[in-house]
Design a protein around this motif. Sequence first.
Motif, PDB file in Angstrom:
ATOM      1  N   TYR A  77      -9.028  59.642   3.645  1.00 16.10           N
ATOM      2  CA  TYR A  77      -9.382  58.459   2.920  1.00 16.10           C
ATOM      3  C   TYR A  77      -8.386  57.428   2.516  1.00 16.10           C
ATOM      4  O   TYR A  77      -8.592  56.138   2.731  1.00 16.10           O
ATOM      5  CB  TYR A  77     -10.471  58.895   1.875  1.00 16.10           C
ATOM      6  CG  TYR A  77     -11.214  57.782   1.186  1.00 16.10           C
ATOM      7  CD1 TYR A  77     -11.773  56.748   1.686  1.00 16.10           C
ATOM      8  CD2 TYR A  77     -11.042  57.678  -0.086  1.00 16.10           C
ATOM      9  CE1 TYR A  77     -12.476  55.780   1.194  1.00 16.10           C
ATOM     10  CE2 TYR A  77     -11.875  56.809  -0.752  1.00 16.10           C
ATOM     11  CZ  TYR A  77     -12.349  55.663  -0.105  1.00 16.10           C
ATOM     12  OH  TYR A  77     -13.196  54.788  -0.705  1.00 16.10           O
ATOM     13  N   SER A 111      -9.297  56.439  10.023  1.00 16.39           N
ATOM     14  CA  SER A 111      -7.629  56.340   9.442  1.00 16.39           C
ATOM     15  C   SER A 111      -6.799  56.370  10.693  1.00 16.39           C
ATOM     16  O   SER A 111      -5.711  55.658  10.705  1.00 16.39           O
ATOM     17  CB  SER A 111      -7.630  57.874   8.774  1.00 16.39           C
ATOM     18  OG  SER A 111      -7.522  58.941   9.739  1.00 16.39           O
ATOM     19  N   THR A 153      -6.722  55.585   5.450  1.00 15.58           N
ATOM     20  CA  THR A 153      -7.951  54.733   5.967  1.00 15.58           C
ATOM     21  C   THR A 153      -7.811  53.407   5.303  1.00 15.58           C
ATOM     22  O   THR A 153      -7.607  52.640   5.772  1.00 15.58           O
ATOM     23  CB  THR A 153      -9.473  55.209   5.943  1.00 15.58           C
ATOM     24  OG1 THR A 153      -9.378  56.506   6.797  1.00 15.58           O
ATOM     25  CG2 THR A 153     -10.405  54.276   6.515  1.00 15.58           C
ATOM     26  N   ILE A 156     -14.007  60.418   8.856  1.00 16.93           N
ATOM     27  CA  ILE A 156     -12.682  60.445   8.218  1.00 16.93           C
ATOM     28  C   ILE A 156     -11.572  60.461   9.284  1.00 16.93           C
ATOM     29  O   ILE A 156     -10.613  59.677   8.825  1.00 16.93           O
ATOM     30  CB  ILE A 156     -12.417  61.826   7.398  1.00 16.93           C
ATOM     31  CG1 ILE A 156     -12.257  62.966   8.136  1.00 16.93           C
ATOM     32  CG2 ILE A 156     -13.298  61.764   6.259  1.00 16.93           C
ATOM     33  CD1 ILE A 156     -11.760  64.070   7.385  1.00 16.93           C
ATOM     34  N   VAL A 200      -9.806  65.541   3.246  1.00 17.69           N
ATOM     35  CA  VAL A 200     -10.672  64.410   3.310  1.00 17.69           C
ATOM     36  C   VAL A 200     -10.044  63.433   2.322  1.00 17.69           C
ATOM     37  O   VAL A 200     -10.103  61.962   2.801  1.00 17.69           O
ATOM     38  CB  VAL A 200     -11.934  64.699   2.571  1.00 17.69           C
ATOM     39  CG1 VAL A 200     -13.036  63.280   2.410  1.00 17.69           C
ATOM     40  CG2 VAL A 200     -12.860  65.486   3.713  1.00 17.69           C
ATOM     41  N   THR A 216     -16.147  54.438   5.315  1.00 18.86           N
ATOM     42  CA  THR A 216     -15.701  55.584   4.743  1.00 18.86           C
ATOM     43  C   THR A 216     -15.958  55.399   3.215  1.00 18.86           C
ATOM     44  O   THR A 216     -16.361  56.641   2.660  1.00 18.86           O
ATOM     45  CB  THR A 216     -14.126  55.552   5.014  1.00 18.86           C
ATOM     46  OG1 THR A 216     -13.524  54.406   4.527  1.00 18.86           O
ATOM     47  CG2 THR A 216     -13.773  56.092   6.436  1.00 18.86           C
ATOM     48  N   ILE A 228     -17.463  58.948   1.937  1.00 22.81           N
ATOM     49  CA  ILE A 228     -16.345  59.812   1.342  1.00 22.81           C
ATOM     50  C   ILE A 228     -16.433  59.989  -0.149  1.00 22.81           C
ATOM     51  O   ILE A 228     -16.246  61.361  -0.552  1.00 22.81           O
ATOM     52  CB  ILE A 228     -15.147  59.451   1.999  1.00 22.81           C
ATOM     53  CG1 ILE A 228     -15.046  59.605   3.440  1.00 22.81           C
ATOM     54  CG2 ILE A 228     -13.874  60.335   1.132  1.00 22.81           C
ATOM     55  CD1 ILE A 228     -13.758  59.547   4.005  1.00 22.81           C
TER      56      ILE A 228
END
Length: 318
Positions: free
Chosen positions: A40, A289, A43, A285, A36, A79, A83
């Motif tokens: 992240y 991305s 992203t 996620i 993750v 996100t 996240i």
Amino acid sequence: MWSQVMENDSTSAFEGFILVGFSDRPHLELILFVVVLTFYLLTLLGNMTIILLSVVDSRLHTPMYFFLANLSFLDMCFTTGSIPQMLYNLRGADKTISYLGCAIQLYFVLALGGVECVLLAVMAYDRYAAVCKPLHYTVIMHPRLCGQLASVAWLSGFGNSLIMAPQTLMLPRCGHRRVDHFLCEMPALIGMACVDTMTLEALAFALAIFIILAPLILILISYGYIAQAVLRIKSAAGRKKAFNTCSSHLIVVSLFYGTIIYMYLQPANTYSQDQGKFLTLFYTIVTPSVNPLIYTLRNKDVKEAMKKVLGKGEAKVE
């Protein structure tokens, strides 16, 4: 009886919620934390790059890249709204989230998901105008209309959330605090309710028709006209150019709608928590991305803009 329910709900609101997440699979938590966090960071990097390129390169000052920059900003917000809390819960034993934190998260997850549905439909219309009305494209997609369409997308998503988020949070839960999810998402919160939720589910389905199905229908209609226009192009080079113009958007639409329809267009009593968690993980996620990657790899203008920016950076270093 009712006063007891209200008392229990008041207590749970004060104490907040427990996000169960993947705590039933503790061996996965460290792996998921690394995965993750990696996605992240990708992203943020990918979408910030798209926004930067669309600002600094004059060749990207077109409606297509205006909407793409909106999508990139949207993905970064989406996100960032979910996240960090997920990473916090994955890294240790504390799985709690405050009531206010849960309310904010629910509001923005619903709002930004709705914005993306409408924005993808707006981008499909832009591709329709580019392929089917090339001689009138700049007249049709003038800056004022682009701004208005983007505003409609953002207002639609936040308006939908303004209706659904409070209704979901006000459901009596009879003191239940455990959310069988890794974020405060509407199906999981509705599933915690200790009252009949049929009315709320009907309202959610009705709004989903406008926020999810109506944009999808507009996307399909747009691409129906685009397909007809492409088939009329005689040269293979012309067909390939038209296909490349639309293929990236089609991939993004497929990834997004494939999960969102499953999540929000089924009754809560048929909702599988385990499937829901992993599908939410995917569109939370993975999709944000890979969006910049999809547009970059299949787009000559973006790749040239990136080379230009990187070339300037090298020149300055020398």
